[in-house]
Structure formats: structure tokens, C-alpha cells
Design a protein around this motif. Structure first.
Motif, PDB file in Angstrom:
ATOM      1  N   ILE A 119      34.951  40.874  38.184  1.00 13.53           N
ATOM      2  CA  ILE A 119      36.330  41.321  38.389  1.00 13.53           C
ATOM      3  C   ILE A 119      36.879  41.817  37.060  1.00 13.53           C
ATOM      4  CG2 ILE A 119      38.686  40.550  38.905  1.00 13.53           C
ATOM      5  CD1 ILE A 119      37.413  38.524  40.854  1.00 13.53           C
ATOM      6  N   LEU A 120      37.528  42.981  37.089  1.00 14.92           N
ATOM      7  CA  LEU A 120      38.164  43.547  35.903  1.00 14.92           C
ATOM      8  C   LEU A 120      39.675  43.464  36.093  1.00 14.92           C
ATOM      9  CD1 LEU A 120      35.973  46.778  35.442  1.00 14.92           C
ATOM     10  CD2 LEU A 120      35.502  44.443  34.658  1.00 14.92           C
ATOM     11  N   ALA A 121      40.328  42.653  35.286  1.00 13.12           N
ATOM     12  CA  ALA A 121      41.772  42.436  35.422  1.00 13.12           C
ATOM     13  C   ALA A 121      42.488  42.912  34.170  1.00 13.12           C
ATOM     14  CB  ALA A 121      42.067  40.959  35.668  1.00 13.12           C
ATOM     15  N   THR A 122      43.705  43.388  34.354  1.00 17.89           N
ATOM     16  CA  THR A 122      44.540  43.738  33.218  1.00 17.89           C
ATOM     17  C   THR A 122      45.703  42.765  33.137  1.00 17.89           C
ATOM     18  OG1 THR A 122      46.025  45.384  32.234  1.00 17.89           O
ATOM     19  CG2 THR A 122      45.723  45.493  34.616  1.00 17.89           C
ATOM     20  N   ASN A 123      46.015  42.325  31.926  1.00 19.60           N
ATOM     21  CA  ASN A 123      47.133  41.420  31.695  1.00 19.60           C
ATOM     22  C   ASN A 123      48.467  42.164  31.674  1.00 19.60           C
ATOM     23  OD1 ASN A 123      48.337  38.783  30.770  1.00 19.60           O
ATOM     24  ND2 ASN A 123      48.781  40.004  28.953  1.00 19.60           N
ATOM     25  N   SER A 124      48.431  43.486  31.703  1.00 23.27           N
ATOM     26  CA  SER A 124      49.659  44.269  31.601  1.00 23.27           C
ATOM     27  C   SER A 124      50.626  43.965  32.736  1.00 23.27           C
ATOM     28  CB  SER A 124      49.333  45.764  31.620  1.00 23.27           C
ATOM     29  OG  SER A 124      50.516  46.533  31.576  1.00 23.27           O
ATOM     30  N   SER A 125      51.924  43.913  32.404  1.00 23.19           N
ATOM     31  CA  SER A 125      52.949  43.777  33.439  1.00 23.19           C
ATOM     32  C   SER A 125      53.685  45.094  33.644  1.00 23.19           C
ATOM     33  CB  SER A 125      53.956  42.687  33.053  1.00 23.19           C
ATOM     34  OG  SER A 125      54.661  43.053  31.888  1.00 23.19           O
ATOM     35  N   THR A 126      53.260  46.121  32.939  1.00 22.20           N
ATOM     36  CA  THR A 126      53.900  47.430  33.019  1.00 22.20           C
ATOM     37  C   THR A 126      52.982  48.458  33.669  1.00 22.20           C
ATOM     38  OG1 THR A 126      55.075  46.944  30.976  1.00 22.20           O
ATOM     39  CG2 THR A 126      55.066  49.234  31.692  1.00 22.20           C
TER      40      THR A 126
END
Length: 290
Positions: A119-126
């Protein structure tokens, strides 16, 4: 092969800033083999030093045992390489600079190196994950996994699916989040800023507007938020903690996405950003730090 929480044992965190290093420590403390990667060797050294100092303070305050800290560091490694740790990762959490082009390049590299089930996740909230998922061959295994700063302390994470994210991916990320001691909030559709930061953003906008219009000093606005509203930290001190540069990039990205002039960074934010006054990380922001 569909992802599942029991199949996640190795985690790669890309980015060794305050968020990335904190996220790496959270996974290592929970027993996951964790690699923190950054292109800057100096950032990796700083991250290691600051994590050691922070966890040692937790030992001094009785929040954890010396053995817990040693066990965590035995699970934690730091590197400038990306392909090698990606090849064995079950979960990747991206926590690099809030610039879409840079994130897209990284996700393309990760997709080429990581195993099919990862799984490739981004921590970005924008930047929502659909804006990086399309450069991969696995959009069903891409999502946002948003931690709050400081990641070692804040209990909440936001798990956000994009239109192609599979149920198995969401279920896996939610369960892993619980296993590392976090309380996941699930967003069934993408929206810039997600839940918590949209609420916080409205408060911060009003605080900066009050300051810029000369109603009150930023110190007094922080005091009002803490003493009248019961917030643990005022909005200006919080900007210093998370990074004024982060605020600048987030608002710039939101403006570029929406074209809404009201989403541009506030004038006082731009001034500090251009002076390199990013907050705690630079020694000066709204407040000065030594």
C-alpha cells in the motif's frame, strides 16, 4: 494479492522531517520493522538525534521504559536509498514536501520498486491521493493516511479513500492504525483539508485576520484560544510547531486547486515564509526559539 493488516510487517516512511520521523517512531514502537528515508543525510542524522532525545525524555517522565526505547530503535533504520527499502515494504507512508510534482515523481518510483501487494499512502492533508495514484499501476492500493503533529502524541489519524481505493486497502490501513495505537477517522470521499484541518483552518484564518486587522496581538489571540476556549495550544504557536512553510505550501496548493483568492496564504504568512521564518524548525516564526 489483496492487502491485509496481518501481512504488514515492514514499513517505509519517506521524509525525515518532524512528521516523517515521528511517524517512523510510532511504527517502530509498535514493533514494525521501519525505515525512514530522506534525500538529505543531514536530515536523517537530525531525525535520529531528536527522536532519541524525545524518547529519552519520555523515559525520564515515566511514560515508557528504557527497554521500549531500545526495542524501538532496534526496529528503526535511516537511509538515503529508496528502491532497496521499498522492495521489501508492505506499507509506504510518504511525508515529504507539500509539492504535487515532487510527490508524483516519488510515487512513480515507489510503484516501480515496491511489491505488488504494498500500500502506498500519503500523509498529506492537502493533496488528495487521487492526484498521485494515477502515476502508479495500483490506484486501488493508494490512499491518504494523515497523522497529526506531533505524531508520537496525537491519537487521531485520518484515512481517506480516493475513487479507486479498494475496501481491502481501507480496512488494512484502518486496522494497522489501531495496532499502532491510533484512532482512525474514515473519510468516504476526498475533500481538501479533510475533517480536522478544515475546522482548524477556519479557526486559524479568523485568528490571522484578527491579527492583520489590528484587533489584537497574536500573543493575546493565542491566550484567548487557550484560556477561553480550552485549546492546549494557540493557533499561532501551533503554526510555529507544524511549520509556517507548511501553511504557506498548503494554502498555495489549495488556491491552485480551487482558484479561490480567499485560499491564498495570508499576507503575514507570506512575509514570514519569504524571510525564512518557519517557526520552531528555523528558530523563529511568530515566536522566537532558542
Amino acid at each position: 494479492m489483496q492487502p491485509n493488516a496481518d501481512g504488514v510487517s515492514r514499513v517505509l516512511v519517506c521524509g525525515a522531517g518532524a512528521m516523517g520521523s515521528g511517524i517512523g517512531a510510532v511504527f517502530a514502537l509498535a514493533g514494525y520493522e521501519t525505515t525512514v528515508q530522506d534525500i538529505d543525510e543531514g536530515m536523517l542524522g537530525k531525525a535520529h538525534e531528536e527522536l532519541r532525545s524525545r524518547l529519552d525524555r519520555n523515559v525520564e517522565k515515566g511514560r515508557m521504559s528504557p527497554q521500549q526505547v531500545e526495542d524501538a530503535f532496534s526496529k528503526l533504520s535511516f537511509t538515503t536509498e529508496i528502491e532497496e527499502p521499498a522492495r521489501s515494504a508492505d506499507l509506504v507512508v510518504e511525508a515529504i514536501v507539500e509539492k504535487l510534482a515532487v510527490k508524483r515523481e516519488l510515487f512513480s518510483r515507489l510503484d516501480g520498486a515496491a511489491p505488488e501487494h504494498a500500500i502506498l499512502a500519503t500523509n498529506s492533508s492537502t493533496i488528495v491521493s487521487s492526484r498521485v495514484a494515477d502515476v502508479t499501476s495500483r490506484p486501488d492500493r493508494v490512499c491518504n493516511l494523515h497523522f497529526f503533529n506531533p505524531a508520537l502524541v496525537m491519537e487521531c489519524v485520518e484515512v481517506v479513500r480516493n475513487p479507486e481505493t479498494s475496501d481491502a486497502t481501507v480496512d488494512t490501513v484502518v486496522e494497522v492504525s489501531r495496532r499502532i495505537g491510533k484512532e482512525p477517522v474514515i473519510l468516504e470521499r476526498e475533500i481538501s483539508g479533510f475533517v480536522a484541518n478544515r475546522i482548524l483552518g477556519a479557526l486559524t484564518d479568523e485568528a490571522v485576520s484578527l491579527y492583520e486587522s489590528g484587533v489584537a496581538s497574536f500573543e493575546d489571540i493565542d491566550t484567548a484560544c487557550k484560556k477561553a476556549l480550552g485549546h492546549p495550544i494557540g493557533p499561532f504557536a501551533l503554526m510555529d510547531l507544524t511549520g509556517i512553510d507548511v501553511n504557506y505550501y498548503v494554502r498555495t496548493a489549495r488556491y491552485e486547486e480551487t482558484g479561490d483568492e480567499s485560499q491564498k496564504p495570508k499576507e503575514s504568512i507570506v512575509e514570514r515564509f519569504e524571510r525564512g521564518e518557519y517557526g520552531r524548525k528555523s528558530g523563529k516564526g511568530w515566536y522566537e526559539y532558542r
